[in-house]
Write an enzyme that holds these catalytic residues in place. Structure first.
Site, PDB file in Angstrom:
ATOM      1  N   ASP A 203       0.848  -1.186   0.000  1.00 15.73           N
ATOM      2  CA  ASP A 203       0.000   0.000   0.000  1.00 15.73           C
ATOM      3  C   ASP A 203       0.889   1.244   0.000  1.00 15.73           C
ATOM      4  O   ASP A 203       1.825   1.360   0.814  1.00 15.73           O
ATOM      5  CB  ASP A 203      -0.901   0.004   1.233  1.00 15.73           C
ATOM      6  CG  ASP A 203      -1.962   1.081   1.158  1.00 15.73           C
ATOM      7  OD1 ASP A 203      -3.011   0.820   0.547  1.00 15.73           O
ATOM      8  OD2 ASP A 203      -1.722   2.174   1.709  1.00 15.73           O
ATOM      9  N   ASN A 211      -2.357  12.912  -3.908  1.00 14.98           N
ATOM     10  CA  ASN A 211      -3.332  13.291  -4.930  1.00 14.98           C
ATOM     11  C   ASN A 211      -3.831  14.713  -4.703  1.00 14.98           C
ATOM     12  O   ASN A 211      -4.002  15.486  -5.653  1.00 14.98           O
ATOM     13  CB  ASN A 211      -4.515  12.321  -4.929  1.00 14.98           C
ATOM     14  CG  ASN A 211      -4.316  11.153  -5.891  1.00 14.98           C
ATOM     15  OD1 ASN A 211      -3.499  11.223  -6.802  1.00 14.98           O
ATOM     16  ND2 ASN A 211      -5.053  10.082  -5.679  1.00 14.98           N
ATOM     17  N   ASP A 220      -2.383   9.280 -10.939  1.00 14.77           N
ATOM     18  CA  ASP A 220      -2.494   8.161 -11.892  1.00 14.77           C
ATOM     19  C   ASP A 220      -1.134   7.819 -12.486  1.00 14.77           C
ATOM     20  O   ASP A 220      -0.792   6.635 -12.636  1.00 14.77           O
ATOM     21  CB  ASP A 220      -3.477   8.518 -13.000  1.00 14.77           C
ATOM     22  CG  ASP A 220      -4.907   8.590 -12.497  1.00 14.77           C
ATOM     23  OD1 ASP A 220      -5.167   8.083 -11.393  1.00 14.77           O
ATOM     24  OD2 ASP A 220      -5.751   9.164 -13.219  1.00 14.77           O
ATOM     25  N   GLU A 247      -4.708   2.721  -4.174  1.00 18.62           N
ATOM     26  CA  GLU A 247      -3.238   2.669  -4.113  1.00 18.62           C
ATOM     27  C   GLU A 247      -2.751   1.344  -3.554  1.00 18.62           C
ATOM     28  O   GLU A 247      -1.581   1.231  -3.166  1.00 18.62           O
ATOM     29  CB  GLU A 247      -2.716   3.816  -3.250  1.00 18.62           C
ATOM     30  CG  GLU A 247      -3.066   3.745  -1.777  1.00 18.62           C
ATOM     31  CD  GLU A 247      -4.430   4.324  -1.452  1.00 18.62           C
ATOM     32  OE1 GLU A 247      -4.698   4.567  -0.254  1.00 18.62           O
ATOM     33  OE2 GLU A 247      -5.234   4.545  -2.371  1.00 18.62           O
TER      34      GLU A 247
END
Length: 328
Positions: A203, A211, A220, A247
């Site tokens: 993770d 983000n 992305d 993620e």
């Protein structure tokens, strides 16, 4: 001295021949009937014919002869007379000497014109039907080619859909469905062969803040870079790398125990920390939970192995992130 006999006129030749034939039949038929009746009587009782039977035999011969002559007259001589009369009529008919005489009557000419016109129309109709058939064959050929192309396109679309159904759209690696199938398959194989199977859940740390700071497009792009790094580091044919969502990633390592998998994943974590993101957007770190099944440490099911890796990831997150935690 000539012995030639004078020839009969052509008009009398056929009637004379018919008369001669009738005379011969009139004489020959009774004689033949007498012979047949005599043979028949002899076969019944020999040649000793009683006197009272002569009259009966004579009447029998007479009646049979008359019946045969009548049949011959009706079936042979009358048709011959009609044929002879037809031949004489044809021979006596005037022969046209000039083309004008051969011109058909107006009614016959009109009929011939209608017949010719009908034949021309029939030929035209047949030609048109042939052209229509050729055009139909060409259209059928084109339709068959289009159908084959459509079938090929459909098969390609089906393959693409099947690939999309097993592939993550953003990163191009396996999706959860494909990973679940691989996990069940490899877990059963490890149980059957008493082999090793390592499972790691990975993770990205604080990716939501990443983000928010750099934007969704940068996030992305970062996920795509992480997926590429996973494929480069875990590149055995048996390794399976997938994105579970957001993620979170997962790696399935058949044949690896806890120690081997730990070494590979620690190198991967260091590579990710050193990964340079585009436009100086900072760096990313990984928290990893690792579980491994072995004959000495078996798990009851593939779901139990996955749950153990998830619990190890939870420990790594709460221990400060950017670290690898081993399942108990």
């Amino acid at each position: 001295m000539s012995t030639d006999f004078p020839a009969l006129p052509e008009d009398d030749a056929m009637p004379r021949r018919l008369g001669s034939l009738r005379l011969r039949l009139t004489v020959g038929v009774p004689l033949l009937t007498v012979l047949v009746v005599a043979v028949f009587e002899w076969s019944l009782g020999g040649y000793a014919v009683p006197a009272d039977g002569i009259a009966r035999t004579a009447w029998l011969v007479l009646l049979l002869s008359a019946a045969q002559l009548l049949l011959l007259e009706a079936l042979l001589l009358r048709p011959l007379r009609r044929l002879a009369a037809g031949c004489e009529a044809m021979e006596s008919a005037p022969v046209p000497l000039t083309p004008e005489d051969a011109t058909p009557a107006p009614g016959l000419a009109a009929e011939l014109d209608r017949i010719g016109h009908a034949m021309r129309r029939a030929r035209g109709s047949l030609w048109q039907q042939d052209q229509d058939a050729r055009e139909l064959r060409r259209e059928l050929t084109q339709q068959r080619l289009l159908l084959e192309q459509a079938q090929l396109a459909l098969e390609a679309n089906q393959r693409e859909l099947a690939s999309l159904a097993r592939t993550d759209a953003l990163t191009g690696i396996a999706n959860p469905r494909a990973f679940d199938e691989a996990l069940r398959r490899e877990f059963k194989r490890a149980q059957r062969q008493r082999g090793l199977l390592a499972l790691a859940v990975l993770d990205l740390d604080e990716f939501k803040q990443f983000n928010q700071q750099h934007g969704t497009a940068a996030g992305d792009a970062a996920l795509q870079r992480v997926a590429t790094l996973l494929n480069e580091r875990l590149k055995r044919d048996t390794d399976v790398v997938a994105r579970l969502g957001g993620e979170e990633f997962v790696a399935l390592l058949p044949g690896f125990g806890m120690a081997e998998a730990q070494g590979v994943l620690e190198l991967l974590r260091e590579d990710l920390r050193a990964l340079q993101l585009p436009d100086g957007q900072g760096r990313l770190t990984l928290s990893i939970g690792l579980a491994a099944a072995s004959p000495a440490h078996p798990y009851l099911s593939a779901q139990a192995l996955m749950q153990a890796a998830d619990e190890a990831l939870y420990v790594a997150k709460h221990a400060g992130r950017d670290r690898l935690s081993l399942a108990a």
